[in-house]
Design an enzyme around this catalytic site. Structure first.
Site, PDB file in Angstrom:
ATOM      1  N   TYR A   1      -7.216  18.501 -10.001  1.00 36.04           N
ATOM      2  CA  TYR A   1      -7.343  17.256  -9.224  1.00 36.04           C
ATOM      3  C   TYR A   1      -8.254  16.275  -9.959  1.00 36.04           C
ATOM      4  CZ  TYR A   1      -8.646  14.030  -5.498  1.00 36.04           C
ATOM      5  OH  TYR A   1      -8.878  12.895  -4.762  1.00 36.04           O
TER       6      TYR A   1
ATOM      7  N   ILE B   1       0.856  -1.198   0.000  1.00 38.43           N
ATOM      8  CA  ILE B   1       0.000   0.000   0.000  1.00 38.43           C
ATOM      9  C   ILE B   1       0.888   1.242   0.000  1.00 38.43           C
ATOM     10  CG2 ILE B   1      -1.956   1.161   1.128  1.00 38.43           C
ATOM     11  CD1 ILE B   1      -2.409  -1.409   2.759  1.00 38.43           C
TER      12      ILE B   1
ATOM     13  N   ILE C   1      -6.562   7.450   4.536  1.00 40.40           N
ATOM     14  CA  ILE C   1      -7.083   6.179   4.017  1.00 40.40           C
ATOM     15  C   ILE C   1      -5.985   5.107   4.018  1.00 40.40           C
ATOM     16  CG2 ILE C   1      -8.110   5.047   1.996  1.00 40.40           C
ATOM     17  CD1 ILE C   1      -9.378   7.815   1.293  1.00 40.40           C
TER      18      ILE C   1
HETATM   19  P1  NAD Z   1      -3.998  12.046   3.103  1.00 39.74           P
HETATM   20  O1  NAD Z   1      -3.411  13.349   2.739  1.00 39.74           O
HETATM   21  O2  NAD Z   1      -4.232  11.753   4.536  1.00 39.74           O
HETATM   22  O3  NAD Z   1      -3.157  10.851   2.484  1.00 39.74           O
HETATM   23  C1  NAD Z   1      -2.423  10.938   1.302  1.00 39.74           C
HETATM   24  C2  NAD Z   1      -1.106  10.251   1.559  1.00 39.74           C
HETATM   25  O4  NAD Z   1      -0.332  10.215   0.368  1.00 39.74           O
HETATM   26  C3  NAD Z   1      -0.302  11.009   2.615  1.00 39.74           C
HETATM   27  O5  NAD Z   1       0.113  10.106   3.606  1.00 39.74           O
HETATM   28  C4  NAD Z   1       0.865  11.561   1.836  1.00 39.74           C
HETATM   29  O6  NAD Z   1       2.038  11.664   2.576  1.00 39.74           O
HETATM   30  C5  NAD Z   1       0.983  10.514   0.731  1.00 39.74           C
HETATM   31  N1  NAD Z   1       1.778  10.978  -0.403  1.00 39.74           N
HETATM   32  C6  NAD Z   1       1.691  12.154  -1.071  1.00 39.74           C
HETATM   33  N2  NAD Z   1       2.653  12.217  -2.010  1.00 39.74           N
HETATM   34  C7  NAD Z   1       3.348  11.044  -1.936  1.00 39.74           C
HETATM   35  C8  NAD Z   1       4.451  10.507  -2.642  1.00 39.74           C
HETATM   36  N3  NAD Z   1       5.072  11.188  -3.603  1.00 39.74           N
HETATM   37  N4  NAD Z   1       4.884   9.259  -2.328  1.00 39.74           N
HETATM   38  C9  NAD Z   1       4.293   8.555  -1.344  1.00 39.74           C
HETATM   39  N5  NAD Z   1       3.266   9.030  -0.617  1.00 39.74           N
HETATM   40  C10 NAD Z   1       2.800  10.259  -0.922  1.00 39.74           C
HETATM   41  O7  NAD Z   1      -5.364  11.956   2.300  1.00 39.74           O
HETATM   42  P2  NAD Z   1      -6.344  10.712   2.001  1.00 39.74           P
HETATM   43  O8  NAD Z   1      -7.699  11.273   1.973  1.00 39.74           O
HETATM   44  O9  NAD Z   1      -6.061   9.557   2.879  1.00 39.74           O
HETATM   45  O10 NAD Z   1      -5.927  10.375   0.496  1.00 39.74           O
HETATM   46  C11 NAD Z   1      -5.625   9.077   0.042  1.00 39.74           C
HETATM   47  C12 NAD Z   1      -6.171   8.878  -1.368  1.00 39.74           C
HETATM   48  O11 NAD Z   1      -7.572   8.991  -1.332  1.00 39.74           O
HETATM   49  C13 NAD Z   1      -5.681   9.913  -2.375  1.00 39.74           C
HETATM   50  O12 NAD Z   1      -5.360   9.275  -3.583  1.00 39.74           O
HETATM   51  C14 NAD Z   1      -6.888  10.814  -2.564  1.00 39.74           C
HETATM   52  O13 NAD Z   1      -6.894  11.412  -3.829  1.00 39.74           O
HETATM   53  C15 NAD Z   1      -8.010   9.816  -2.383  1.00 39.74           C
HETATM   54  N6  NAD Z   1      -9.310  10.407  -2.027  1.00 39.74           N
HETATM   55  C16 NAD Z   1      -9.452  11.213  -0.925  1.00 39.74           C
HETATM   56  C17 NAD Z   1     -10.685  11.764  -0.654  1.00 39.74           C
HETATM   57  C18 NAD Z   1     -10.907  12.688   0.524  1.00 39.74           C
HETATM   58  O14 NAD Z   1     -11.915  13.381   0.547  1.00 39.74           O
HETATM   59  N7  NAD Z   1     -10.040  12.727   1.517  1.00 39.74           N
HETATM   60  C19 NAD Z   1     -11.781  11.483  -1.474  1.00 39.74           C
HETATM   61  C20 NAD Z   1     -11.611  10.639  -2.563  1.00 39.74           C
HETATM   62  C21 NAD Z   1     -10.368  10.106  -2.825  1.00 39.74           C
END
Ligand code: NAD
Length: 316
Positions: free
Chosen positions: A153, A7, A14
């Site tokens: 985005y 992962i 998430i």
């Molecule tokens: P989050 O910011 O808590 O998690 C994103 C994670 O990705 C962070 O831990 C960050 O450090 C990591 N990350 C960023 N750039 C990186 C890189 N270059 N290499 C490795 N890790 C990296 O936010 P989240 O909501 O948990 O997002 C996780 C996924 O869910 C994303 O793809 C996001 O687009 C998607 N998502 C989020 C939402 C929301 O509303 N939060 C909704 C739909 C989809």
């Protein structure tokens, strides 16, 4: 007979919830490699993982924007084996495009889209050789439908969806599965980070109407949308666990039943005008329509709390 799960982006949100949940599987069906760009940020995951750390969960460094780090991580796994890849790392960006630099936009594409491409270039050939594997991508409802002030985005998630939809046909030939997980708003760091960045945007490059739309409509309603529609990361993790344990996992899975009426608009009108008109009305005739919709959704949410079930396994 444990399945190896890799992962990305597990330091928060998430990814963190997913790693902890899958590692805690009662039947111990999985060995989780929870990766993150910066392992010095592992504390929250270490805490959430509890006794699974060193047993069914191991933490590794992986930056999706760096091919060498991906290769080093995969090379460090026994036989380089990944049975289930969960591409989760991602970032958001909101605001008028006039106020965003091309570099900022490229970072979003590089993380959300090319991050996935880099992972697959490293992992897909092995999966093809073994004729076994499941690629799970945390996309978004914004991979189906654009949302005001989320232009870049949404584009990055559309790119992810087009890429996966194209690959899925090839994958079938090798008996591989690809699944797009499409959450609506999830209450994580992501949401907070994006909002805080949004507040800092220098709107002087945008015209008055656009700046006003962003500040007084978009940002003003941002928190309320998350409060109304918002799901927890644990909820998304639960959905994803279900998808990876299915015999015939679906190509697409939306995790938020409250949001499906919105995405259905897209499929209901081949001309594509219905979702755009509806969003327009929600935003600009919002006093009545927006509040009515939110109230309706609150009611749905209250009702669905009682009967929140996953859609039936496709194979049933
Ligand atoms: P989050 O910011 O808590 O998690 C994103 C994670 O990705 C962070 O831990 C960050 O450090 C990591 N990350 C960023 N750039 C990186 C890189 N270059 N290499 C490795 N890790 C990296 O936010 P989240 O909501 O948990 O997002 C996780 C996924 O869910 C994303 O793809 C996001 O687009 C998607 N998502 C989020 C939402 C929301 O509303 N939060 C909704 C739909 C989809």
């Amino acid at each position: 007979n444990q399945k190896v799960v890799l992962i990305t982006g597990c330091s928060s949100g998430i990814g963190l919830a997913l790693a902890a949940r899958i590692a805690k599987d009662e039947k111990k069906r999985f060995m989780v490699y929870a990766t993150m760009r910066n392992v010095s940020k592992a504390e929250p995951l270490v805490e959430a993982a509890g006794r699974t750390l060193g047993r069914t969960l191991e933490i590794k460094q992986l930056d999706v924007c760096d091919e060498n780090s991906i290769k080093a991580c995969v090379d460090s796994l026994p036989e380089r084996r990944v049975d289930i890849l969960i591409s989760n790392a991602g970032m958001g960006l909101i605001g008028p495009i006039e106020c965003q630099s091309i570099d900022e936009m490229k970072t979003v594409m590089d993380t959300n889209f090319f991050g996935l491409v880099r992972l697959l270039k490293e992992i897909l050939p092995d999966m093809k050789r073994r004729k076994k594997g499941h690629i799970v991508v945390i996309s978004s409802v914004m991979g189906i439908q654009g949302i005001l002030f989320n232009d870049v985005y949404a584009a990055s998630k559309f790119a992810v969806e087009g890429f996966c939809e194209s690959l899925a046909v090839q994958a079938l030939r090798f008996s591989l599965n690809i699944s797009l997980i499409e959450p609506g708003p999830v209450i994580t760091e992501f949401e907070r980070k994006v909002y805080e960045e949004g507040l800092k945007i220098d709107l002087s490059k945008a015209d008055k109407v656009t700046a006003d739309m962003f500040t007084n409509i978009y940002l003003k309603n941002y928190n309320q949308i998350f409060e109304t529609f918002g799901q927890t990361a644990e909820d998304v993790a639960e959905h994803t666990l279900k998808i990876i344990t299915m015999e015939n996992p679906p190509f697409r899975h939306q995790t938020n039943t409250l949001y499906t009426p919105m995405t259905t608009l897209k499929y209901a009108d081949p001309n594509g005008d219905l979702p755009i008109d509806t969003f327009y009305k929600m935003v600009f005739e919002h006093d009545k329509v927006f509040n009515a919709s939110l109230n309706f959704l609150k009611l749905l949410r209250w009702r669905s709390r009682k009967s929140f079930t996953l859609e039936k396994d496709k194979s049933n």
